[in-house]
Motif scaffolding. Structure first.
Motif, PDB file in Angstrom:
ATOM      1  N   LEU A   4       0.825  -1.210   0.000  1.00 42.36           N
ATOM      2  CA  LEU A   4       0.000   0.000   0.000  1.00 42.36           C
ATOM      3  C   LEU A   4       0.856   1.255   0.000  1.00 42.36           C
ATOM      4  CD1 LEU A   4      -2.860   1.162   0.149  1.00 42.36           C
ATOM      5  CD2 LEU A   4      -2.692   1.056   2.651  1.00 42.36           C
ATOM      6  N   LEU A   5       1.909   1.250   0.808  1.00 42.69           N
ATOM      7  CA  LEU A   5       2.804   2.402   0.857  1.00 42.69           C
ATOM      8  C   LEU A   5       3.519   2.607  -0.481  1.00 42.69           C
ATOM      9  CD1 LEU A   5       4.412   2.006   4.411  1.00 42.69           C
ATOM     10  CD2 LEU A   5       2.751   3.729   3.682  1.00 42.69           C
ATOM     11  N   LYS A   6       3.884   1.494  -1.114  1.00 34.64           N
ATOM     12  CA  LYS A   6       4.553   1.585  -2.408  1.00 34.64           C
ATOM     13  C   LYS A   6       3.615   2.159  -3.464  1.00 34.64           C
ATOM     14  CE  LYS A   6       7.324  -1.104  -5.662  1.00 34.64           C
ATOM     15  NZ  LYS A   6       7.874  -2.447  -5.998  1.00 34.64           N
ATOM     16  N   GLN A   7       2.352   1.714  -3.429  1.00 34.46           N
ATOM     17  CA  GLN A   7       1.370   2.249  -4.368  1.00 34.46           C
ATOM     18  C   GLN A   7       1.136   3.735  -4.124  1.00 34.46           C
ATOM     19  OE1 GLN A   7      -2.093  -0.201  -3.855  1.00 34.46           O
ATOM     20  NE2 GLN A   7      -1.306  -1.891  -5.127  1.00 34.46           N
ATOM     21  N   LEU A   8       1.129   4.119  -2.856  1.00 34.82           N
ATOM     22  CA  LEU A   8       0.926   5.527  -2.508  1.00 34.82           C
ATOM     23  C   LEU A   8       2.085   6.384  -3.007  1.00 34.82           C
ATOM     24  CD1 LEU A   8      -0.833   7.604  -1.011  1.00 34.82           C
ATOM     25  CD2 LEU A   8       0.459   7.074   1.075  1.00 34.82           C
ATOM     26  N   GLN A   9       3.293   5.850  -2.923  1.00 36.48           N
ATOM     27  CA  GLN A   9       4.459   6.595  -3.380  1.00 36.48           C
ATOM     28  C   GLN A   9       4.478   6.764  -4.896  1.00 36.48           C
ATOM     29  OE1 GLN A   9       7.812   4.450  -1.813  1.00 36.48           O
ATOM     30  NE2 GLN A   9       7.544   5.219   0.282  1.00 36.48           N
ATOM     31  N   GLU A  10       3.921   5.804  -5.601  1.00 37.37           N
ATOM     32  CA  GLU A  10       3.991   5.821  -7.067  1.00 37.37           C
ATOM     33  C   GLU A  10       2.771   6.449  -7.729  1.00 37.37           C
ATOM     34  OE1 GLU A  10       4.566   1.789  -8.129  1.00 37.37           O
ATOM     35  OE2 GLU A  10       6.663   1.703  -7.442  1.00 37.37           O
ATOM     36  N   SER A  11       1.645   6.502  -7.038  1.00 31.65           N
ATOM     37  CA  SER A  11       0.403   6.983  -7.643  1.00 31.65           C
ATOM     38  C   SER A  11       0.112   8.419  -7.205  1.00 31.65           C
ATOM     39  CB  SER A  11      -0.763   6.070  -7.254  1.00 31.65           C
ATOM     40  OG  SER A  11      -1.977   6.597  -7.714  1.00 31.65           O
ATOM     41  N   ALA A  12       0.058   9.338  -8.146  1.00 30.42           N
ATOM     42  CA  ALA A  12      -0.269  10.736  -7.840  1.00 30.42           C
ATOM     43  C   ALA A  12      -1.736  10.885  -7.454  1.00 30.42           C
ATOM     44  CB  ALA A  12       0.052  11.620  -9.045  1.00 30.42           C
ATOM     45  N   ILE A  13      -2.607  10.012  -8.014  1.00 26.64           N
ATOM     46  CA  ILE A  13      -4.041  10.088  -7.687  1.00 26.64           C
ATOM     47  C   ILE A  13      -4.279   9.720  -6.233  1.00 26.64           C
ATOM     48  CG2 ILE A  13      -6.318   9.141  -8.214  1.00 26.64           C
ATOM     49  CD1 ILE A  13      -5.371   8.728 -11.077  1.00 26.64           C
ATOM     50  N   LEU A  14      -3.654   8.619  -5.775  1.00 22.77           N
ATOM     51  CA  LEU A  14      -3.791   8.228  -4.367  1.00 22.77           C
ATOM     52  C   LEU A  14      -3.232   9.312  -3.447  1.00 22.77           C
ATOM     53  CD1 LEU A  14      -2.878   4.406  -4.364  1.00 22.77           C
ATOM     54  CD2 LEU A  14      -5.101   5.456  -3.896  1.00 22.77           C
ATOM     55  N   GLN A  15      -2.107   9.909  -3.830  1.00 18.31           N
ATOM     56  CA  GLN A  15      -1.530  10.976  -3.023  1.00 18.31           C
ATOM     57  C   GLN A  15      -2.482  12.166  -2.927  1.00 18.31           C
ATOM     58  OE1 GLN A  15       2.291  11.893  -4.717  1.00 18.31           O
ATOM     59  NE2 GLN A  15       3.223   9.977  -4.043  1.00 18.31           N
ATOM     60  N   MET A  16      -3.157  12.479  -4.020  1.00 20.41           N
ATOM     61  CA  MET A  16      -4.119  13.585  -4.008  1.00 20.41           C
ATOM     62  C   MET A  16      -5.285  13.286  -3.070  1.00 20.41           C
ATOM     63  SD  MET A  16      -5.072  16.564  -4.981  1.00 20.41           S
ATOM     64  CE  MET A  16      -4.146  17.038  -6.446  1.00 20.41           C
ATOM     65  N   ILE A  17      -5.779  12.051  -3.113  1.00 20.30           N
ATOM     66  CA  ILE A  17      -6.904  11.666  -2.248  1.00 20.30           C
ATOM     67  C   ILE A  17      -6.505  11.747  -0.775  1.00 20.30           C
ATOM     68  CG2 ILE A  17      -8.424   9.758  -1.586  1.00 20.30           C
ATOM     69  CD1 ILE A  17      -8.319   8.843  -4.532  1.00 20.30           C
ATOM     70  N   VAL A  18      -5.348  11.163  -0.447  1.00 18.32           N
ATOM     71  CA  VAL A  18      -4.891  11.151   0.947  1.00 18.32           C
ATOM     72  C   VAL A  18      -4.620  12.567   1.437  1.00 18.32           C
ATOM     73  CG1 VAL A  18      -3.035  10.410   2.483  1.00 18.32           C
ATOM     74  CG2 VAL A  18      -3.959   8.813   0.794  1.00 18.32           C
ATOM     75  N   LEU A  19      -3.951  13.377   0.610  1.00 12.50           N
ATOM     76  CA  LEU A  19      -3.641  14.740   1.012  1.00 12.50           C
ATOM     77  C   LEU A  19      -4.904  15.576   1.190  1.00 12.50           C
ATOM     78  CD1 LEU A  19      -1.372  16.800   1.554  1.00 12.50           C
ATOM     79  CD2 LEU A  19      -1.451  17.398  -0.868  1.00 12.50           C
ATOM     80  N   THR A  20      -5.871  15.384   0.302  1.00 14.97           N
ATOM     81  CA  THR A  20      -7.138  16.125   0.426  1.00 14.97           C
ATOM     82  C   THR A  20      -7.857  15.762   1.714  1.00 14.97           C
ATOM     83  OG1 THR A  20      -7.352  16.191  -1.990  1.00 14.97           O
ATOM     84  CG2 THR A  20      -9.336  16.621  -0.692  1.00 14.97           C
ATOM     85  N   LEU A  21      -7.936  14.452   2.014  1.00 13.69           N
ATOM     86  CA  LEU A  21      -8.565  14.017   3.267  1.00 13.69           C
ATOM     87  C   LEU A  21      -7.830  14.592   4.474  1.00 13.69           C
ATOM     88  CD1 LEU A  21      -9.369  10.265   2.459  1.00 13.69           C
ATOM     89  CD2 LEU A  21     -11.004  12.147   2.741  1.00 13.69           C
ATOM     90  N   TYR A  22      -6.509  14.584   4.416  1.00 11.82           N
ATOM     91  CA  TYR A  22      -5.720  15.110   5.530  1.00 11.82           C
ATOM     92  C   TYR A  22      -5.999  16.594   5.740  1.00 11.82           C
ATOM     93  CZ  TYR A  22      -1.631  16.350   8.349  1.00 11.82           C
ATOM     94  OH  TYR A  22      -0.804  16.819   9.329  1.00 11.82           O
ATOM     95  N   ILE A  23      -6.007  17.375   4.661  1.00 15.31           N
ATOM     96  CA  ILE A  23      -6.240  18.815   4.773  1.00 15.31           C
ATOM     97  C   ILE A  23      -7.655  19.092   5.278  1.00 15.31           C
ATOM     98  CG2 ILE A  23      -6.470  20.949   3.432  1.00 15.31           C
ATOM     99  CD1 ILE A  23      -4.192  19.991   1.669  1.00 15.31           C
ATOM    100  N   VAL A  24      -8.642  18.333   4.793  1.00 13.68           N
ATOM    101  CA  VAL A  24     -10.026  18.536   5.235  1.00 13.68           C
ATOM    102  C   VAL A  24     -10.171  18.237   6.727  1.00 13.68           C
ATOM    103  CG1 VAL A  24     -12.382  17.631   5.037  1.00 13.68           C
ATOM    104  CG2 VAL A  24     -11.060  18.141   2.977  1.00 13.68           C
ATOM    105  N   ILE A  25      -9.586  17.131   7.180  1.00 15.42           N
ATOM    106  CA  ILE A  25      -9.711  16.746   8.596  1.00 15.42           C
ATOM    107  C   ILE A  25      -9.021  17.764   9.508  1.00 15.42           C
ATOM    108  CG2 ILE A  25      -9.041  15.006  10.305  1.00 15.42           C
ATOM    109  CD1 ILE A  25      -9.383  12.902   8.087  1.00 15.42           C
ATOM    110  N   THR A  26      -7.793  18.148   9.166  1.00 17.54           N
ATOM    111  CA  THR A  26      -7.074  19.108  10.013  1.00 17.54           C
ATOM    112  C   THR A  26      -7.731  20.486   9.976  1.00 17.54           C
ATOM    113  OG1 THR A  26      -5.554  19.497   8.152  1.00 17.54           O
ATOM    114  CG2 THR A  26      -4.861  17.932   9.856  1.00 17.54           C
ATOM    115  N   SER A  27      -8.276  20.883   8.823  1.00 18.22           N
ATOM    116  CA  SER A  27      -8.956  22.181   8.730  1.00 18.22           C
ATOM    117  C   SER A  27     -10.213  22.201   9.591  1.00 18.22           C
ATOM    118  CB  SER A  27      -9.323  22.484   7.273  1.00 18.22           C
ATOM    119  OG  SER A  27      -8.177  22.549   6.465  1.00 18.22           O
ATOM    120  N   LEU A  28     -11.001  21.112   9.532  1.00 16.31           N
ATOM    121  CA  LEU A  28     -12.196  21.036  10.374  1.00 16.31           C
ATOM    122  C   LEU A  28     -11.831  21.021  11.849  1.00 16.31           C
ATOM    123  CD1 LEU A  28     -14.406  18.465   8.408  1.00 16.31           C
ATOM    124  CD2 LEU A  28     -14.848  20.908   8.743  1.00 16.31           C
ATOM    125  N   SER A  29     -10.751  20.323  12.188  1.00 17.59           N
ATOM    126  CA  SER A  29     -10.321  20.282  13.592  1.00 17.59           C
ATOM    127  C   SER A  29      -9.952  21.677  14.083  1.00 17.59           C
ATOM    128  CB  SER A  29      -9.120  19.347  13.744  1.00 17.59           C
ATOM    129  OG  SER A  29      -9.435  18.039  13.327  1.00 17.59           O
TER     130      SER A  29
END
Length: 426
Positions: A4-29
């Protein structure tokens, strides 16, 4: 998990999804919490995550600017700690710009400067003297203090005067290097501070140790900038200019000259590099960035005195450069941000928490061991650890990689074009 970590490192789409979720969660917090230093720091951490993604440079800049200009101020404004958050963010921007200026001198050119805060003081006093009634003591014409609208002009003037002082410092140190260079620059920084401290007689220019108070706040289109949330945008604009300028200079002809001087002065001179010009340009350009931020500091604080420009400030800025990675623009930005946040927020909050624990009677913490009082000890320990285990810094400097085939292809195209021009007589 590794897959999973390897796929995350290689896939820009997965990185965008994870980063978006991270920004949304921290912003709401941060938005929902009345005061949460943790949420504030986690939202800032998203900028570091963004740097390590596989997105294009334009997408990284777009997302980063959105977080800094829109998301961070909006989510922080919901609670009572809004101004304190913006105060920290503004000071981070000021120190990042100064660290980038010092990186030009230390990281790119290899000249150890222990008096860099002197240029910060020059910029601050340049605006402070004319934005108070102090200028009436020696100026034969004009009415003082100048209005807050002059602040924008003084950003340029402060940078130019600081650059002039950078050249004045650079001229006598052209023949020294290493330890002797550090001693000379240290002496220059102390001389500037002492001069400002004693320049209240025979003509009172700086008001001496009493400092300059009631400095005019900047104004723009009738709006007076008198709080950190407003200065934040001014600092962001100047910081973007500094980052752009330093990045362009790094890969320019003069930037390559600086790095050649850093590696070997004799070899650089043998290759035709003018050492005097390269060193003076490094001092002048680095000093100008610090001078501009000195003007911002004076306008923001509305009070300056010589105690704000001590040797420890110069050492702190140097530690930011070393911690992040000498010669690395993103590394210096990270190092300056970490040091500033650690100093202004993390250690302060930790001290307040320990004081509350002590008052509650859970356990007693000696006052002498409070994190705020052990700041230099903590910074020294961090510096020692990085010197041993990570000497190149958090984000080491990287040399650009060029495609040899593309370079040869463009060279061949140029040769063909020139030969065609000769054939047709153009």
């Amino acid at each position: 998990m590794k897959t999973l970590l390897k796929q995350l490192q290689e896939s820009a789409i997965l990185q965008m999804i994870v980063l978006t979720l991270y920004i949304v969660i921290t912003s709401l917090s941060l938005y929902l919490a009345e005061k949460s230093v943790t949420a504030f720091l986690l939202l800032l951490f998203s900028l570091l995550l963004l740097y390590y993604t596989k997105f294009s440079v334009k997408i990284k800049w777009a997302l980063g600017l959105f977080v800094m200009i829109v998301l961070l101020p909006f989510t922080a404004s919901a609670g009572p700690a809004y101004e304190s958050y913006m105060e920290v963010a503004t000071l981070v921007g000021i120190y990042v710009a100064m660290a980038l200026g010092l990186n030009v001198v230390v990281g790119f050119t290899g000249l150890l400067d222990l008096g860099f805060v002197a240029f910060f003081a020059v910029g601050a006093y340049t605006y402070g003297i004319f934005a108070t009634g102090q200028a009436q003591n020696f100026m034969p014409f004009g009415e003082y203090p100048l209005s807050g609208e002059s602040f924008w002009l003084f950003l340029v003037i402060g940078g130019l005067i600081a650059a002039l002082f950078g050249v004045i410092l650079g001229i006598p140190v052209l023949r020294v290097k290493g330890d002797y260079l550090a001693i000379v620059t240290l002496g220059f920084g102390e001389i500037i501070r002492i001069v400002f401290n004693n320049l209240d007689k025979p003509v009172n220019i700086t008001n001496g140790a009493m400092g300059l108070s009631s400095i005019q706040a900047p104004s723009l289109f009738g709006l007076t900038l008198n709080n950190s949330s407003q200065f934040y945008y001014v600092v962001i604009a100047i910081l973007l200019f500094v980052i752009f300028a330093v990045s362009r200079l790094e890969h320019s002809k003069i930037g390559r000259s600086w790095k050649a001087v850093r590696e070997n002065e004799i070899a650089a001179q043998a290759m035709g590099i003018n050492l005097v010009r390269a060193k003076l340009l490094a001092f002048a350009i680095g000093a100008s960035f610090s001078g501009m931020m000195g003007v911002v500091f004076a306008g923001k604080q509305a009070f300056i005195d010589p105690t704000s420009f001590t040797l420890m400030e110069s050492i702190t800025i140097l530690v930011m450069v070393i911690l992040g990675g000498m010669g690395s623009v993103p590394g210096v930005i990270l190092g300056a941000a970490i040091m500033t946040i650690l100093n202004l927020q993390v250690l302060t909050e930790l001290t307040n928490w320990l004081n509350q624990v002590t008052q509650s009677g859970a356990f007693a913490v000696p006052e002498a061991l409070s994190p705020a009082k052990m700041q230099r000890f903590i910074f020294g320990g961090i510096l020692i650890l990085f010197a041993i285990y990570r000497p190149q810094g958090l984000i080491p400097a990287k040399n650009p990689v060029f495609n040899e085939a593309e370079l040869k292809g463009s060279a061949k195209v140029g040769v063909v074009e020139k030969s065609e021009d000769k054939v047709f007589g153009s």
